[in-house]
Scaffold this motif. Structure first.
Motif, PDB file in Angstrom:
ATOM      1  N   PRO A  16      11.361  33.459  24.542  1.00  0.00           N
ATOM      2  CA  PRO A  16      10.746  32.336  25.263  1.00  0.00           C
ATOM      3  C   PRO A  16      11.125  30.988  24.673  1.00  0.00           C
ATOM      4  CG  PRO A  16       9.134  33.420  23.875  1.00  0.00           C
ATOM      5  CD  PRO A  16      10.367  34.258  23.807  1.00  0.00           C
ATOM      6  N   LEU A  17      11.093  29.974  25.504  1.00  0.00           N
ATOM      7  CA  LEU A  17      11.334  28.588  25.079  1.00  0.00           C
ATOM      8  C   LEU A  17      12.735  28.408  24.501  1.00  0.00           C
ATOM      9  CD1 LEU A  17       7.920  28.135  23.234  1.00  0.00           C
ATOM     10  CD2 LEU A  17       8.394  27.796  25.646  1.00  0.00           C
ATOM     11  N   LEU A  18      13.685  29.143  25.049  1.00  0.00           N
ATOM     12  CA  LEU A  18      15.051  29.096  24.521  1.00  0.00           C
ATOM     13  C   LEU A  18      15.863  27.958  25.144  1.00  0.00           C
ATOM     14  CD1 LEU A  18      16.745  30.892  22.542  1.00  0.00           C
ATOM     15  CD2 LEU A  18      17.745  31.950  24.577  1.00  0.00           C
ATOM     16  N   LEU A  19      15.637  27.670  26.417  1.00  0.00           N
ATOM     17  CA  LEU A  19      16.487  26.732  27.137  1.00  0.00           C
ATOM     18  C   LEU A  19      16.001  25.285  27.052  1.00  0.00           C
ATOM     19  CD1 LEU A  19      17.250  28.798  30.367  1.00  0.00           C
ATOM     20  CD2 LEU A  19      18.478  28.756  28.204  1.00  0.00           C
ATOM     21  N   GLN A  20      14.689  25.102  26.964  1.00  0.00           N
ATOM     22  CA  GLN A  20      14.163  23.732  26.998  1.00  0.00           C
ATOM     23  C   GLN A  20      14.736  22.845  25.892  1.00  0.00           C
ATOM     24  OE1 GLN A  20      11.761  22.236  24.782  1.00  0.00           O
ATOM     25  NE2 GLN A  20      11.855  20.304  25.955  1.00  0.00           N
ATOM     26  N   PRO A  21      14.844  23.316  24.620  1.00  0.00           N
ATOM     27  CA  PRO A  21      15.424  22.449  23.588  1.00  0.00           C
ATOM     28  C   PRO A  21      16.855  22.019  23.925  1.00  0.00           C
ATOM     29  CG  PRO A  21      14.319  24.318  22.578  1.00  0.00           C
ATOM     30  CD  PRO A  21      14.377  24.599  24.051  1.00  0.00           C
ATOM     31  N   LEU A  22      17.618  22.910  24.582  1.00  0.00           N
ATOM     32  CA  LEU A  22      19.008  22.587  24.926  1.00  0.00           C
ATOM     33  C   LEU A  22      19.060  21.548  26.042  1.00  0.00           C
ATOM     34  CD1 LEU A  22      20.525  26.196  24.836  1.00  0.00           C
ATOM     35  CD2 LEU A  22      20.427  24.496  23.005  1.00  0.00           C
ATOM     36  N   VAL A  23      18.208  21.709  27.044  1.00  0.00           N
ATOM     37  CA  VAL A  23      18.162  20.736  28.142  1.00  0.00           C
ATOM     38  C   VAL A  23      17.628  19.396  27.636  1.00  0.00           C
ATOM     39  CG1 VAL A  23      17.110  20.204  30.365  1.00  0.00           C
ATOM     40  CG2 VAL A  23      17.929  22.517  29.910  1.00  0.00           C
ATOM     41  N   GLU A  24      16.630  19.462  26.771  1.00  0.00           N
ATOM     42  CA  GLU A  24      16.102  18.229  26.179  1.00  0.00           C
ATOM     43  C   GLU A  24      17.196  17.502  25.413  1.00  0.00           C
ATOM     44  OE1 GLU A  24      12.876  18.871  23.529  1.00  0.00           O
ATOM     45  OE2 GLU A  24      12.790  16.796  22.857  1.00  0.00           O
ATOM     46  N   ASN A  25      17.996  18.262  24.674  1.00  0.00           N
ATOM     47  CA  ASN A  25      19.103  17.675  23.920  1.00  0.00           C
ATOM     48  C   ASN A  25      20.135  17.047  24.858  1.00  0.00           C
ATOM     49  OD1 ASN A  25      20.017  17.596  21.018  1.00  0.00           O
ATOM     50  ND2 ASN A  25      21.877  18.326  22.024  1.00  0.00           N
ATOM     51  N   ALA A  26      20.400  17.737  25.978  1.00  0.00           N
ATOM     52  CA  ALA A  26      21.373  17.220  26.956  1.00  0.00           C
ATOM     53  C   ALA A  26      20.893  15.909  27.565  1.00  0.00           C
ATOM     54  CB  ALA A  26      21.600  18.273  28.042  1.00  0.00           C
ATOM     55  N   ILE A  27      19.606  15.823  27.869  1.00  0.00           N
ATOM     56  CA  ILE A  27      19.053  14.584  28.450  1.00  0.00           C
ATOM     57  C   ILE A  27      19.049  13.459  27.419  1.00  0.00           C
ATOM     58  CG2 ILE A  27      16.952  13.534  29.363  1.00  0.00           C
ATOM     59  CD1 ILE A  27      16.305  16.224  30.666  1.00  0.00           C
ATOM     60  N   LYS A  28      18.655  13.811  26.210  1.00  0.00           N
ATOM     61  CA  LYS A  28      18.524  12.798  25.155  1.00  0.00           C
ATOM     62  C   LYS A  28      19.868  12.180  24.807  1.00  0.00           C
ATOM     63  CE  LYS A  28      16.792  12.356  20.406  1.00  0.00           C
ATOM     64  NZ  LYS A  28      16.168  13.114  19.280  1.00  0.00           N
ATOM     65  N   HIS A  29      20.895  13.020  24.677  1.00  0.00           N
ATOM     66  CA  HIS A  29      22.193  12.521  24.211  1.00  0.00           C
ATOM     67  C   HIS A  29      23.189  12.275  25.334  1.00  0.00           C
ATOM     68  CE1 HIS A  29      20.962  13.225  20.075  1.00  0.00           C
ATOM     69  NE2 HIS A  29      20.495  14.408  20.467  1.00  0.00           N
TER      70      HIS A  29
END
Length: 353
Positions: free
Chosen positions: A258-271
């Protein structure tokens, strides 16, 4: 470290056992030869104690040539050579001790010729060392089992820690502050949208806590949680954020941590999106190949845009989680080219859990 040498209590008991064997042997020799027990025990006791020390070397042979990585023929050859060498050394010691005692005390320790006596010593030493070797292999196997169990326990602990870290990232204060600021700004200009964002934010955190407590969830559930997150970010960034999804229906039943993809998408939006005036597109692709699930997340990048600090922390946590849970069957790869930053995670495809 040797399990007996590393423990004083075990080493003391070990010497006592060999000492008892030496005393019993001395009494037997005394009865057989009609020799005073003082002389026979004086010969057999140091012999046994010395041989007990030598037999400890069997442990190191077992560690150097473990059963699971060494052919049986090689082990038999090494054991044969070791038995011959160790028994020969013991016999040589026996000859020296016997000669010294006979010269000093003027007694005959054995009625047999010296060569026959030494042959008995040599033959007696062989089964003792073979027995020590067999016991050492058993102890070594037991130790390896304990080490494997300990490694598995550490892996589970690491997975739990990664899960907690992921949850802490999920409740990123910056994300929460930005969302609350957006809600605050919307209240006066668009109350309906502020209400929608508040509800979506609450649903996102509620599902995060619920899914985060599970070992795995389906990709469908993970995407549902991700959509809540993206809905919030779309309200914040407006038309600057575009999302393009290509989801293979066959992958939706696959289970992932669980919660595997959100950190990656958050990183994509942030950077990739937040610093760009024109915004950009986040692409999400899932597919199944050769019993493996592949999830690709892409974001457009501006080569002239300065890099922000903190890039890679979320991806590193995701990578550690994958490697901890799936070993070499799960990992994360990154690639940057032609104005696009791409993250691909892969793991075994399974819908059983």
């Amino acid at each position: 470290m040797h399990p007996i040498l590393s423990d004083k209590k075990k080493f003391t008991i070990y010497l006592i056992v060999w000492g008892i064997l030496g005393i019993i042997s001395g009494f037997l020799i005394s009865v057989y030869n009609g020799l005073h027990p003082l002389f026979s025990i004086g010969f057999s006791l140091p012999m046994m104690l010395f041989y007990g020390e030598v037999n400890l070397s069997a442990w190191y042979l077992c560690r150097a040539f473990p059963l699971e990585r060494t052919s049986i023929w090689k082990i038999l050859l090494i054991a044969t050579v070791a038995v011959v060498i160790v028994s020969s050394v013991w016999t040589l010691l026996g000859w020296g001790l016997m000669y010294s005692m006979e010269q000093i005390f003027a007694v005959k320790l054995s009625p047999l010729p010296i060569n026959q006596t030494l042959l008995i010593v040599y033959v007696t030493g062989k089964p003792l060392f073979i027995g020590s070797l067999a016991i050492s292999y058993l102890i070594s196997a037991f130790e390896r089992t304990k080490e494997s169990e300990h490694a598995a326990y550490e892996a589970r602990l690491l997975a739990q820690n990664a899960e907690l870290k992921a949850l802490r990232m999920q409740i990123d204060p910056h994300f929460l502050f930005n969302s609350l600021n957006s809600i605050s700004a919307l209240i006066t200009t668009n109350a309906e949208l502020a209400r929608t964002m508040t509800t979506t934010l609450a649903d996102f955190f509620r599902k995060s806590l619920s899914y985060g407590a599970k070992e795995t969830i389906s990709l469908k559930e993970e995407l549902s949680l991700l959509h809540h997150y993206l809905d919030i970010e779309k309200i914040r960034f407006g038309k600057r954020l575009h999302v393009d999804e290509t989801i293979d229906p066959e992958t939706l039943a696959d289970h992932i941590p669980p919660l595997l993809l959100q950190p990656l998408v958050e990183n994509a939006i942030k950077h990739g999106i937040s610093n760009s005036i024109d915004g950009g597109t986040i692409s999400l692709l899932t597919q199944k190949k050769n019993d493996r699930l592949f999830i690709t997340i892409e974001n457009s990048i501006d080569a002239d845009m300065p890099k922000r600090q903190g890039a890679g922390m979320g991806m590193e946590i995701v990578r550690k989680r994958l490697q901890t849970i799936y070993n070499n069957d799960g990992d994360l790869k990154m690639n940057s080219s032609n104005g696009t930053f791409q993250v691909i995670i892969f793991l075994p495809s399974t819908s059983r859990k």
